[in-house]
Design a protein around this motif. Structure first.
Motif, short mmCIF file in Angstrom:
data_model
loop_
_atom_site.label_atom_id
_atom_site.label_comp_id
_atom_site.label_asym_id
_atom_site.label_seq_id
_atom_site.Cartn_x
_atom_site.Cartn_y
_atom_site.Cartn_z
N GLY A 32 -0.03 -2.94 8.04
CA GLY A 32 -1.40 -2.45 7.96
C GLY A 32 -1.46 -0.94 7.95
O GLY A 32 -2.29 -0.33 7.26
N PHE A 33 -0.58 -0.30 8.71
CA PHE A 33 -0.51 1.15 8.74
C PHE A 33 -0.16 1.70 7.36
O PHE A 33 -0.73 2.70 6.90
CB PHE A 33 0.52 1.59 9.77
N LEU A 34 0.76 1.05 6.67
CA LEU A 34 1.13 1.49 5.32
C LEU A 34 -0.06 1.44 4.38
O LEU A 34 -0.29 2.36 3.59
CB LEU A 34 2.25 0.61 4.77
N ALA A 35 -0.83 0.35 4.43
CA ALA A 35 -1.99 0.22 3.56
C ALA A 35 -3.00 1.33 3.81
O ALA A 35 -3.61 1.87 2.87
CB ALA A 35 -2.64 -1.15 3.76
N GLU A 36 -3.17 1.69 5.07
CA GLU A 36 -4.09 2.78 5.39
C GLU A 36 -3.58 4.11 4.84
O GLU A 36 -4.35 4.92 4.33
CB GLU A 36 -4.27 2.87 6.90
N CYS A 37 -2.29 4.33 4.92
CA CYS A 37 -1.71 5.57 4.40
C CYS A 37 -1.93 5.69 2.89
O CYS A 37 -2.15 6.80 2.39
CB CYS A 37 -0.21 5.61 4.71
N ARG A 38 -1.86 4.57 2.18
CA ARG A 38 -2.06 4.62 0.73
C ARG A 38 -3.43 5.18 0.39
O ARG A 38 -3.61 5.84 -0.63
CB ARG A 38 -1.88 3.22 0.14
N ARG A 39 -4.41 4.93 1.25
CA ARG A 39 -5.77 5.43 1.00
C ARG A 39 -5.94 6.89 1.42
O ARG A 39 -6.98 7.49 1.16
CB ARG A 39 -6.78 4.55 1.74
N THR A 40 -4.90 7.46 2.05
CA THR A 40 -5.00 8.82 2.56
C THR A 40 -4.60 9.86 1.52
O THR A 40 -5.21 10.92 1.42
CB THR A 40 -4.12 8.98 3.82
N GLY A 41 -3.55 9.57 0.74
CA GLY A 41 -3.10 10.55 -0.24
C GLY A 41 -1.85 10.10 -0.95
O GLY A 41 -1.30 9.03 -0.67
N ASP A 42 -1.40 10.93 -1.92
CA ASP A 42 -0.18 10.61 -2.68
C ASP A 42 1.06 10.73 -1.80
O ASP A 42 2.00 9.95 -1.92
CB ASP A 42 -0.04 11.56 -3.87
#
Length: 456
Positions: A32-42
């Protein structure tokens, strides 16, 4: 004052705590943390205890690290530093200076023609697995498939390995894998040196695993390992010489290669097959098509090497499970010099994390990514960007050499089970995916229903 993250245009993932950073989130819900990071930036900066790393969230940037600019990156970082103690200088963790030499020694063993020689072992163990199932009995499919894959792997490494060596590795895997991930998520050495029960279990399991790998090498040296006709990966490694001459592997290097193979291969195919059985139980159309394929292709009792290539639907199911649950769900590299990555400038020494799981579950690349859909791999219109983002075995010069072996093994096991059984979720069972050193499931309870006229 602007932080380093701002200077390089890289945002930091949310939820970091003093001292521990994102370690709590990586322990509780890493996927879930990875999915959130994807929405943060490249690129996203993450803090793992006292360590810092940059997570790559764009596929073209990941490809640059692994392939196009691979000469600027070496294996290294938080993940690598904690895998090295459990696999030594095996091919997966050896440094760049020795990688090419070792790869040239090992590569001939993993060509498609060479792997074909091990399909009979896979088929024999798959039949043994299927024959152990009982009508209407509840079985832990994950535990049973893992036993089969460890037997396949040890028999392939050194055919005369003793049964107790197989059982020993079975008891050690869970402890070692869980301990490694705990050390990756909380990279505070002092915490893992404390005389606590879980730390002692990990150290004892790791020491016993190394001793077992050493025993296998010693027995191979004492036996037929040097013979030109001795079969198995290990005897082949003993005979290998780069260019036909020059130094081969020392006993210590052979032990490292054995340890790497056992830790990398014992769990992965078992998880893939178990999760394929789980998803097929909820996808009757795909299950029917799988049964039709194996009924048509598998006319003899054993599966031959030529049969594996005639099971495209089975292979697509395995491929889709690898997309949904890539065993290596995160890997890392370290910048050897200041390097530009897209529009970003990374200083020398920057640790870079790449997550195949993150890309495999990106809806922009794989529509409806949580849906089990083997048909997506039979479409001519699948964009090249999606195919490039499929990284279950990594990419570039450090791509896993065992990819063809693992694909053949999972295909043989799944086809053999599908030939005789319909597997259904056991009452009150649930699937719990664990993001440990490999992505895995702890257990998978299913009920075995024999197919009419197809009992093993």
């Amino acid at each position: 004052m602007r932080t380093a993250a701002h200077r390089h245009g890289i945002l930091t993932a949310g939820g970091a705590l003093p001292l521990v950073g994102h370690s709590g989130r990586l322990l509780r819900d890493p996927l879930g943390f990875l999915a959130e990071c994807r929405r943060t930036g490249d690129l996203v900066r993450i803090h793992v205890g006292p360590k810092r790393a940059v997570l790559v969230c764009r596929t073209d940037l990941a490809r640059a690290v692994l392939v196009e600019q691979a000469q600027h990156f070496e294996k290294g970082g938080i993940i690598f530093e904690h895998l090295r103690p459990i696999s030594g200088n095996g091919l997966f963790t050896v440094d760049r200076a020795n990688h090419l030499h070792d790869r040239r020694l090992i590569q001939p063993v993993f060509t498609r023609p060479a792997i074909a020689r091990y399909v009979p072992v896979m088929s024999e163990e798959a039949h043994r697995l299927s024959a152990a199932f009982r009508h209407r009995a509840t079985v832990d499919v994950k535990a049973e498939t893992r036993m089969a894959t460890i037997r396949i792997l040890i028999r392939s490494i050194f055919p005369t390995a003793r049964p107790e060596q197989v059982k020993r590795f079975l008891t050690l895997l869970d402890i070692v894998f869980a301990g490694v991930y705990a050390r990756i998520a909380v990279p505070i050495a002092a915490a893992h040196r404390l005389p606590l029960p879980h730390n002692r279990r990990f150290q004892q399991a790791l020491a016993l695993a190394w001793a077992t790998a050493g025993d296998i090498v010693a027995e191979a040296r004492a036996g037929s390992g040097r013979s030109a006709d001795a079969t198995g990966f290990l005897p082949a490694f003993m005979r290998a010489r780069p260019g036909g001459s020059g130094p081969g592997f020392t006993d210590a290097q052979l032990r490292d290669q054995v340890m790497s193979l056992l830790l990398a291969g014992a769990e992965n195919a078992a998880t893939v097959v178990a999760l394929a059985c789980h998803h097929l139980a909820h996808a009757p159309r795909h299950e029917r098509l799988l049964h039709a394929e194996v009924d048509e292709v598998l006319t003899g009792e054993a599966i031959g090497a030529e049969d594996v290539g005639r099971l495209p639907r089975t292979t697509r199911i395995v491929t889709e499970i690898l997309r949904m649950y890539p065993p290596v769900w995160a890997l890392d590299r370290r910048a050897q010099q200041a390097v530009s990555l897209g529009a970003y400038r990374l200083p020398a020494g920057t640790d870079v994390v790449i997550s195949p799981y993150l890309f495999h579950h990106d809806p922009a690349l794989f529509p409806d990514p949580e849906r089990f859909d083997p048909d997506r791999w039979d479409r001519e219109d699948m964009p090249e960007t999606a195919r490039d983002a499929f990284l279950p075995f990594g990419a570039g010069s450090r791509k896993c050499l065992g990819d063809n072996f693992g694909m053949a093994e999972a295909t043989v096991l799944l086809a053999t089970l599908a030939r005789s059984w319909r597997l259904r979720p056991a009452p009150a069972s649930r699937v719990r995916v664990l993001a440990h050193a490999p992505l895995t499931v702890k257990s998978l309870q299913m009920t075995a229903d024999p197919r009419v006229g197809q009992e093993p």
